[in-house]
Design a protein around this motif. Sequence first.
Motif, mmCIF file in Angstrom:
data_model
loop_
_atom_site.group_PDB
_atom_site.id
_atom_site.type_symbol
_atom_site.label_atom_id
_atom_site.label_comp_id
_atom_site.label_asym_id
_atom_site.label_seq_id
_atom_site.Cartn_x
_atom_site.Cartn_y
_atom_site.Cartn_z
ATOM 1 N N ILE A 1 0.889 -1.143 -0.104
ATOM 2 C CA ILE A 1 -0.093 0.167 -0.107
ATOM 3 C C ILE A 1 0.820 1.238 0.007
ATOM 4 O O ILE A 1 0.543 2.078 -0.708
ATOM 5 C CB ILE A 1 -1.051 -0.114 1.201
ATOM 6 C CG1 ILE A 1 -1.977 -1.156 0.904
ATOM 7 C CG2 ILE A 1 -1.699 1.351 1.373
ATOM 8 C CD1 ILE A 1 -3.141 -1.355 2.041
ATOM 9 N N ILE B 1 -7.121 -6.996 0.804
ATOM 10 C CA ILE B 1 -6.556 -5.933 1.521
ATOM 11 C C ILE B 1 -6.253 -6.354 2.894
ATOM 12 O O ILE B 1 -7.008 -6.591 3.881
ATOM 13 C CB ILE B 1 -7.247 -4.824 1.611
ATOM 14 C CG1 ILE B 1 -7.570 -4.038 0.037
ATOM 15 C CG2 ILE B 1 -6.538 -3.456 2.440
ATOM 16 C CD1 ILE B 1 -8.688 -3.026 0.274
ATOM 17 N N SER C 1 -7.396 1.762 11.386
ATOM 18 C CA SER C 1 -6.358 1.120 10.498
ATOM 19 C C SER C 1 -5.329 2.230 10.299
ATOM 20 O O SER C 1 -5.434 3.451 10.596
ATOM 21 C CB SER C 1 -7.164 1.079 9.142
ATOM 22 O OG SER C 1 -7.897 2.262 8.695
ATOM 23 N N LEU D 1 -3.730 3.576 4.678
ATOM 24 C CA LEU D 1 -4.974 2.780 3.969
ATOM 25 C C LEU D 1 -6.032 3.783 3.981
ATOM 26 O O LEU D 1 -6.556 3.521 2.948
ATOM 27 C CB LEU D 1 -5.364 1.755 5.052
ATOM 28 C CG LEU D 1 -6.533 0.945 4.730
ATOM 29 C CD1 LEU D 1 -6.298 0.184 3.210
ATOM 30 C CD2 LEU D 1 -6.893 -0.019 5.653
ATOM 31 N N GLY D 2 -6.208 4.637 4.763
ATOM 32 C CA GLY D 2 -7.236 5.654 4.668
ATOM 33 C C GLY D 2 -7.066 6.724 3.671
ATOM 34 O O GLY D 2 -8.022 6.865 2.626
ATOM 35 N N LEU E 1 -7.604 4.724 0.288
ATOM 36 C CA LEU E 1 -9.100 4.438 0.157
ATOM 37 C C LEU E 1 -9.789 5.400 -0.532
ATOM 38 O O LEU E 1 -10.789 5.479 -1.186
ATOM 39 C CB LEU E 1 -9.832 3.723 1.247
ATOM 40 C CG LEU E 1 -9.343 2.471 1.837
ATOM 41 C CD1 LEU E 1 -10.184 1.969 2.931
ATOM 42 C CD2 LEU E 1 -9.457 1.437 0.821
ATOM 43 N N LYS E 2 -9.406 6.664 -0.411
ATOM 44 C CA LYS E 2 -9.993 8.040 -1.047
ATOM 45 C C LYS E 2 -9.572 7.918 -2.365
ATOM 46 O O LYS E 2 -10.440 8.695 -2.880
ATOM 47 C CB LYS E 2 -9.146 9.076 -0.184
ATOM 48 C CG LYS E 2 -9.759 9.437 1.250
ATOM 49 C CD LYS E 2 -9.105 10.553 2.081
ATOM 50 C CE LYS E 2 -9.370 10.453 3.617
ATOM 51 N NZ LYS E 2 -8.742 11.689 4.185
ATOM 52 N N VAL F 1 -8.262 4.962 -4.773
ATOM 53 C CA VAL F 1 -8.264 3.752 -5.367
ATOM 54 C C VAL F 1 -9.537 3.469 -6.063
ATOM 55 O O VAL F 1 -10.636 3.614 -5.462
ATOM 56 C CB VAL F 1 -7.852 2.729 -4.408
ATOM 57 C CG1 VAL F 1 -8.864 2.191 -3.392
ATOM 58 C CG2 VAL F 1 -7.325 1.293 -5.132
ATOM 59 N N ASN F 2 -9.460 2.934 -7.124
ATOM 60 C CA ASN F 2 -10.345 2.362 -7.939
ATOM 61 C C ASN F 2 -10.402 0.981 -8.107
ATOM 62 O O ASN F 2 -9.539 0.433 -8.706
ATOM 63 C CB ASN F 2 -10.540 3.065 -9.359
ATOM 64 C CG ASN F 2 -10.530 4.570 -9.367
ATOM 65 O OD1 ASN F 2 -11.390 5.145 -8.711
ATOM 66 N ND2 ASN F 2 -9.650 5.228 -9.935
ATOM 67 N N LEU G 1 -10.991 -8.143 3.349
ATOM 68 C CA LEU G 1 -10.239 -7.627 4.199
ATOM 69 C C LEU G 1 -9.744 -8.545 5.075
ATOM 70 O O LEU G 1 -10.550 -9.437 5.510
ATOM 71 C CB LEU G 1 -10.889 -6.326 4.905
ATOM 72 C CG LEU G 1 -11.658 -5.455 3.961
ATOM 73 C CD1 LEU G 1 -12.309 -4.465 4.905
ATOM 74 C CD2 LEU G 1 -10.389 -4.520 3.087
#
Length: 91
Positions: free
Chosen positions: A26, A44, A53, A57-58, A61-62, A64-65, A73
């Motif tokens: 990541i 993930i 988390s 990771l946060g 996630l904002k 990623v497609n 998870l």
Amino acid sequence: MKTLYSTSTGNNLYIAKQLGGELLSIPQLMKKNEFDIEDDAVGIIFPVFYATSPRCLGNLLKKVNVKTDYLFLITSYGSDGNQNALKIQKQ
């Protein structure tokens, strides 16, 4: 299968290797600005720190497609083995 993972001590990398597939760090995805993930299955794996988390990771996630039929998870949690807490309870 693509397996995205975040690890600091290596525990989650170990879990990711056991699952197999293409391993994607990541923090490295963030560094390379790679946000398009597509496969039949995407996992993930990340540690839980203080009931949340990791920040990376946060952030991922904002942006990623993910295109997949199956998303999963896996989280891991450890303890510092605080012996002082045990001593307090025994008194």
